[in-house]
Structure formats: C-alpha cells, structure tokens
Enzyme design. Structure first.
Site, PDB file in Angstrom:
ATOM      1  N   ARG A 134      29.265   0.695   5.533  1.00  0.00           N
ATOM      2  CA  ARG A 134      29.836  -0.209   6.530  1.00  0.00           C
ATOM      3  C   ARG A 134      29.342  -1.609   6.271  1.00  0.00           C
ATOM      4  NH1 ARG A 134      28.254   3.363  11.872  1.00  0.00           N
ATOM      5  NH2 ARG A 134      29.015   5.323  10.998  1.00  0.00           N
ATOM      6  N   ASP A 188      28.848  -5.036   8.820  1.00  0.00           N
ATOM      7  CA  ASP A 188      28.912  -5.428  10.237  1.00  0.00           C
ATOM      8  C   ASP A 188      30.040  -6.425  10.491  1.00  0.00           C
ATOM      9  OD1 ASP A 188      26.510  -4.061  10.341  1.00  0.00           O
ATOM     10  OD2 ASP A 188      25.283  -5.843  10.753  1.00  0.00           O
ATOM     11  N   TYR A 239      23.068  -7.181  -1.624  1.00  0.00           N
ATOM     12  CA  TYR A 239      23.597  -8.090  -0.612  1.00  0.00           C
ATOM     13  C   TYR A 239      23.080  -9.492  -0.900  1.00  0.00           C
ATOM     14  CZ  TYR A 239      25.293  -4.517   2.648  1.00  0.00           C
ATOM     15  OH  TYR A 239      25.999  -3.507   3.254  1.00  0.00           O
ATOM     16  N   ARG A 263      20.052  -8.026   7.285  1.00  0.00           N
ATOM     17  CA  ARG A 263      19.952  -9.184   8.168  1.00  0.00           C
ATOM     18  C   ARG A 263      18.573  -9.304   8.818  1.00  0.00           C
ATOM     19  NH1 ARG A 263      24.959  -8.232  11.921  1.00  0.00           N
ATOM     20  NH2 ARG A 263      24.092 -10.055  12.980  1.00  0.00           N
TER      21      ARG A 263
END
Lengths: 245, 245
Positions: A51, A53, A111, A197
């Site tokens: 996934r 966000d 990421y 994050r």
C-alpha cells in the site's frame, strides 16, 4: 490464465492511497481495476507490491493481475494509457511467470523522501516536498540512521495494526543534499504502516537538534510509538523502487 | 519613493496569465498587487517584464514597483512569501535604482518550451509539458529555426493587436533532447503576443515532417499568421530568464 506484471507511476496528491477500501472513493487500485475491467471486459483484482498512504506518490509501483484474454501486453498497455487519468501512468506491462505476485514475490523496496531545505519558494515541486527551512545537520542524521539499519523490531516507528510481526530489515538509508533539497532514500525488505514517514520525521528531529542521534537505539528498543518523532507529511514521500529476484 | 525589483516564479496552471484585466479574476499581477497592498498598506502598481499568457509558467519573471515605506526589502520579501499562494514564489527582492522599470529596462528574455517526446506517461511533469509522442526530426527543426534568428518582422508568428511594430530580434533558438523531452530555448529582445508558442508550434510541424524547413523564410516574409503552424499549448511554456543591463 495469463499473469501480468505492470509498472505504475502516480502523483498521489488527489488520491486516498493505493488500497481500495469499502466506501472510500478515489483510490489508485480502484482507478486501475476499473480501467482494466473496461479493457478486459471482466472483473480484475490488481495486487500492488504494497500500500501507499493517501497523498504518497510512486515512481515505480509494481502490480500483478491475472485475466483471461487473447490481447497482448502491448495492446493492454496502449489502452491503459488511454483510460487511466493523467496522474496515474502505466509505465510498462509484460506477461509474468504464473507464480509471480507483486506483493508476495517482492524482495525489497526503496522510498525517497524529499525535503525542501531552503527559505526560497518551491513553486514547481510544492506537491512533492516537505518544507523545512531550518538548517539540518546531515552528519547527525546519518549517525542516527545507522542505528536503524539491519533487522529490528520497528514497532516504535510504525502504526501497528493487528498482531503481525513488526520485524523488518532496513538495508540502507542514504541522506544527501540535491540542490535546495535534502533527500532520504530508505531501502529495506518491507515497510510497516507509516514506517518510512515516521523514520524520516524522527531523523528530521535529529537534524534540527531536538533529538540526539544516540537516542535512536533506545527508541527502537522501547517499541513505543510515542518516543519516536512525528509522522512526516505524506506529500514528500515517493515509492521509488520495488525489487524482485 | 523607493523602487523595488522583485523576481517571481509561478506555476501558471490555474491563472489567467500575468496581466490584471478588468473583470477577469485570478491573474498573477492581481494576486501580487493584493499581497503587496496588504503588506505596504497602500495601492501598488507592479510592472512585469512582460505578459505571460493564461497557463504559461515562469521560472524568472522580473517585476518592479514603487512604494512609500520604511520596511527593508528583506522584511517585505519575508511577508510576501507568507501572503502569496504557494504556486507564486517570491524568489528575491532588492531596492532598485530609481529609473529601473521591469518592462522598459528589459534588454532580453528567454522562454523554454518543453515537449514530452515519448509514448510513456509524464505523471509528475504533466502540467509543464506538451505531449508529442511521434518522432521529431531535431536537425530539420534546427535548420528551420536558423531562418528565424536575427531581426525580422514576426507578424506571421504572432497575434497582432493594434498598430505597434512587429519587428523583433531572435538571438538564438536552442533545440535539444533532455531525457524523454525535446526542449526549445528561445532567446530574443522581445516577444509578440503568442510568438514563442507559434514559433514552437511551427517548428514542431517541421519536426513531424509536415512543413519543410526551407518554407520558414517564405512564411516569415508573408507576414500572414495563417501560413505559420498552430499555437503550441500554453502549459509547455515557461518564461525562463529576463535580462537587464
């Protein structure tokens, strides 16, 4: 039934994340499955590598799906490019081995988190960066990130849902300046919910001098989300790469 | 009364161009003058180096304005950054010599036109490029652009309004590949209304093989807008540089 491997890019700004969810409209998975359904004239389940966000972008999201069809990957790709909205890009499509699955076969991901570390405006990049005008101590952030590399229980750096394992392996965190930006490239075998994050938000607290680099190991050991830093804004984050054997 | 020189950048996507116009809302000049009016508590006339059309972007637009104030340029800049919307950026502000005027003192400008010359999607650049998936003949476009350089009457390459001179000097047109893009950097002493976009639209017709490079001189000599190519879409164009002595 042929199995396909699709590479997607997307600007996540106006979406509620990757994952289709009951009544939540406007997810990327739903947009993709709707387009594939029209093209292939059948219901299609598209599996993503994971996934992302709401508000998070992707340069390379890998997706797999099966469909009964005589169409070639090339034909499906051309139609996908026509049917998908312009903020979701079908980069590549090929037939995949029967057992390939975008999530289960994934061996690693990276990421990229972009921080606009300047007082100057960021007109053209404003949807893809977090603004942090204060000076950031790169060396301190690098020292802190070293403590996160390797296999650890990342419960303190994630929103934990359910009872699944919170152990993950971080292979590397590169932190570097690029013009007015500071970029964080996080690579690992998998990321928990909000983990990229929260790691970035915590490293930024170290960069600002609010948290000591030496505290990171204790935060990790505590498994307590409240001890780590804030969750950095979604818009700075981009799923950069997905890796397969 | 102090005179100021301001450098602005903007994402023109949602604006009706630079120039304030009677009842047309949402121009960049109006947004800037409103912000300056609040900061300086007086009516402010902001002169731009020139207009940009609706949808055209700017990396460097130069603006001048006079105001009765004791505030320093630094203080005004900090407030401008707070008051301007995030798609208009105040890059720099300084006091200028009394006779400096952004339009009248301007000695040259460059515009960059970005063409996405690939069948692949352009998710993150979609608001800043024109998509042209067909192959483009760079050498033919360079040959055609050579005929445009120098001082000419550009009536065929502009929307002519009023009786002002349509003579301008083009100092150079660089055409180069940059990853999946073909970029056009047009430099000159001034550009007529739509001129940068009509020149690019015509060069693209040459690149596609629809117009011969040798025809450009005849089109120029005709002074007939109907003989030049279409006006390339606004969103691919960016005011790249404004020059002063």
């Amino acid at each position: 039934m042929p199995n396909f491997r699709l590479t997607l890019s997307y600007d996540g700004s106006r979406y509620n994340g990757w994952q289709r969810q009951g009544n939540t409209p406007n997810t990327i998975q739903e947009k993709l499955e709707t387009a594939l359904g029209r093209i292939l004239e059948q219901g299609v389940d598209a599996a993503g590598s994971g996934r992302t966000d709401a508000g998070v972008h992707a340069r390379m999201q890998t997706v797999s799906f099966r469909a009964k069809t005589d169409m070639s990957a090339e034909e499906i790709l051309a139609l996908l490019r026509r049917y998908l909205p312009e903020d979701i890009g079908a980069e590549a499509l090929s037939e995949a081995p029967p057992r390939f699955h975008a999530r289960l076969s994934c061996t690693g991901k990276s990421y990229l988190y972009r921080v606009w570390n300047s007082g100057a405006p960021c007109v053209f990049d404003r949807k893809y960066v977090l603004r942090v005008p204060e000076p950031l101590d790169i060396e301190a952030m690098r020292a802190a990130s070293a403590a996160l590399c390797g296999e650890h229980d990342f419960a303190a750096f994630a929103i934990v849902r359910g009872k699944k394992s919170t152990v993950r392996r971080i292979d590397g965190i590169e932190i570097f300046r690029e013009g007015p930006e500071v970029r964080f490239l996080l690579s690992g075998n998998g990321f928990l919910y909000n983990m990229a994050r929260i790691i970035t938000g915590t490293l930024l607290e170290v960069g600002r001098g609010h948290v000591d680099a030496e505290e990171i190991s204790a935060i990790l050991a505590s498994r307590d989300r409240r001890r780590a830093g804030p969750t950095a804004e979604a818009k700075g984050l981009c799923l950069w790469e997905t890796r397969y054997e």
